[in-house]
Scaffold this motif. Structure first.
Motif, short mmCIF file in Angstrom:
data_model
loop_
_atom_site.label_atom_id
_atom_site.label_comp_id
_atom_site.label_asym_id
_atom_site.label_seq_id
_atom_site.Cartn_x
_atom_site.Cartn_y
_atom_site.Cartn_z
N LEU A 13 0.83 -1.21 0.00
CA LEU A 13 0.00 0.00 0.00
C LEU A 13 0.86 1.26 0.00
O LEU A 13 0.56 2.24 -0.69
CB LEU A 13 -0.92 0.00 1.23
N ARG A 17 0.77 3.93 -3.02
CA ARG A 17 0.29 5.29 -2.75
C ARG A 17 1.37 6.34 -2.90
O ARG A 17 1.08 7.48 -3.26
CB ARG A 17 -0.31 5.35 -1.34
N LEU A 68 -4.86 -3.24 -4.87
CA LEU A 68 -5.00 -1.98 -4.13
C LEU A 68 -6.46 -1.75 -3.75
O LEU A 68 -6.77 -1.38 -2.62
CB LEU A 68 -4.49 -0.81 -4.97
N ASP A 69 -7.37 -1.96 -4.69
CA ASP A 69 -8.80 -1.78 -4.41
C ASP A 69 -9.27 -2.72 -3.29
O ASP A 69 -10.00 -2.30 -2.38
CB ASP A 69 -9.63 -2.03 -5.68
N GLN A 72 -7.83 -1.56 0.09
CA GLN A 72 -8.48 -0.35 0.59
C GLN A 72 -9.85 -0.67 1.16
O GLN A 72 -10.28 -0.05 2.15
CB GLN A 72 -8.58 0.69 -0.53
N GLU A 73 -10.54 -1.64 0.58
CA GLU A 73 -11.81 -2.08 1.14
C GLU A 73 -11.60 -2.73 2.51
O GLU A 73 -12.39 -2.53 3.44
CB GLU A 73 -12.49 -3.06 0.19
N GLU A 75 -9.12 -2.00 4.56
CA GLU A 75 -8.81 -0.90 5.47
C GLU A 75 -10.08 -0.18 5.92
O GLU A 75 -10.23 0.17 7.09
CB GLU A 75 -7.89 0.11 4.78
N ALA A 76 -10.98 0.05 4.97
CA ALA A 76 -12.24 0.73 5.30
C ALA A 76 -13.04 -0.08 6.31
O ALA A 76 -13.60 0.47 7.26
CB ALA A 76 -13.06 0.97 4.03
N SER A 132 -9.16 12.52 0.74
CA SER A 132 -9.57 11.18 0.32
C SER A 132 -10.52 10.61 1.36
O SER A 132 -10.13 10.37 2.51
CB SER A 132 -8.34 10.28 0.15
N TYR A 135 -12.35 5.65 0.95
CA TYR A 135 -12.02 4.48 1.76
C TYR A 135 -11.79 4.86 3.22
O TYR A 135 -11.01 4.24 3.93
CB TYR A 135 -10.78 3.78 1.17
N GLU A 137 -10.23 7.28 4.70
CA GLU A 137 -8.97 7.80 5.21
C GLU A 137 -9.21 9.05 6.04
O GLU A 137 -8.41 9.40 6.91
CB GLU A 137 -8.01 8.09 4.05
#
Length: 289
Positions: A13, A17, A68-69, A72-73, A75-76, A132, A135, A137
C-alpha cells in the motif's frame, strides 16, 4: 502459492500510494533495496505482477490496481470496526482533512468546532492534496469541486475568490513575486505565479503558510484566497479579483458515515462557521489601503 502476510500488504500500500521505493522507504523505515525485494517476494507469493517498474517509479499493473482496491476495502472495514469499538468506549476521533487556509480558519475558531463536554476528539490533517474519503482515510474533507464518487455526500458551502496581495502601502511598481515551489504547487492559485509571473519570482517556499509572512516583510507579492488576505491587517489587494481562480467549495463526507452523531455534529459546526464567512470567502469585503 504462499499466503502473504499483512505486513507485506501494508508495504505494498505504501509503495502504491507513494509512487515507488523512496516514499515507501521513508514511510516504513526500511531501505529502498529491502522494500524492492519485499515487493518481488509478494509478487512471487501471490503469483501476479503488481508493478511496472521504470526509472521514474513504480506504476500499478491491472492486477496491482485490483489488489489496491481490495486492500483499501479491507482498510475501510477495519476503520469501521475501530470506530464502532471507540464509540462504545467514548473515545471516538473525527478525522478532518483540509487545505492550508481552511485548516488555519478552523484552528482560529476551534472552540466553535469542538466544545467542552464533547465526547469525541478531532484529528486535523493539513495539506493541499485532495481529501480522500472514499475508503475512510478521513471522515470530513473540504474540496473545491463536487465529488463524483457515488459513496460520498457533499454540501455546497459557497464560493472562494482570490486576488494578488502586497504589503500595505507598498510601491505599485514592485513586480517581485513570492510563490510556493513549483513541485509543491498543487492548487490552481499556487500555480498562478508560475504561469503568469515568469522570472519575477524572487523567493519560493514549500508551504503556503509562509506566503503572507514574506509579503508582510516586504519581500514581494503573492496570490492568496481573499478570506486570508482581506483579514490580514498588514496586507492589501493589488488590483481586482482573479476571476479565473474563483471556485465553489464543498464539505464532503462518506455517505454511510455522515449520520454518525459525532461526524454530523462536526460537519454541522464546520458548515455554520464557513458560511458565516461567506462574504469574505467570495471576496466581497476587500481590505482597503
Amino acid at each position: 502459492m504462499k499466503n502473504a502476510s499483512w505486513d507485506s500488504y501494508q508495504l505494498f500500500l505504501q509503495v502504491a500510494r507513494l509512487g515507488g521505493l523512496t516514499g515507501a522507504s521513508s514511510a516504513s523505515g526500511l531501505s529502498p533495496a529491502t522494500v524492492g525485494r519485499r515487493m518481488l517476494d509478494l509478487e512471487q507469493e501471490i503469483g501476479r505482477a503488481l508493478f511496472s517498474r521504470s526509472q521514474t517509479g513504480y506504476r500499478l499493473t491491472q492486477d496491482g490496481q485490483a489488489l489496491l482496491d481490495h486492500l483499501q476495502e479491507m482498510e475501510a472495514a477495519a476503520r469501521k470496526v475501530a470506530a464502532w469499538r471507540q464509540s462504545g468506549e467514548g473515545g471516538t476521533t473525527v478525522r478532518v482533512a483540509a487545505g492550508t487556509w481552511l485548516a488555519w480558519l478552523l484552528t482560529e475558531n476551534f472552540a466553535a468546532i469542538r466544545m467542552p463536554g464533547d465526547a469525541f476528539a478531532i484529528s486535523l490533517t493539513i495539506g493541499e492534496a485532495r481529501a480522500s474519503l472514499a475508503y475512510r482515510e478521513s471522515d470530513i474533507g473540504i474540496r473545491a469541486f463536487e465529488p463524483e464518487e457515488a459513496n460520498l455526500a457533499a454540501r455546497l458551502l459557497g464560493e472562494v475568490a482570490y486576488a494578488v496581495y502586497v504589503r500595505r502601502n507598498a510601491a505599485e511598481t514592485d513586480e517581485r513575486w513570492i510563490a510556493v515551489a513549483e513541485e509543491e504547487a498543487i492548487s490552481a492559485y499556487l500555480r498562478w505565479p508560475h504561469t503568469h509571473a515568469g522570472t519575477g519570482i524572487v523567493a519560493t517556499v514549500n508551504r503556503p503558510r509562509s506566503l503572507p509572512d514574506l509579503v508582510r516583510a516586504g519581500a514581494g507579492k503573492t496570490v492568496l484566497p481573499c478570506f486570508v488576505g482581506d483579514l490580514h491587517p498588514e496586507l492589501q489587494r493589488q488590483g481586482g479579483e482573479l476571476p479565473e481562480l474563483r471556485h465553489r467549495q464543498w464539505i464532503v463526507m462518506n455517505a454511510e458515515d455522515r449520520h454518525r452523531p459525532e461526524i454530523r455534529t462536526v460537519a454541522d459546526r464546520m458548515t455554520k462557521l464557513i458560511k458565516s464567512y461567506a462574504d469574505l470567502f467570495a471576496g466581497k469585503r476587500p481590505s482597503r489601503g
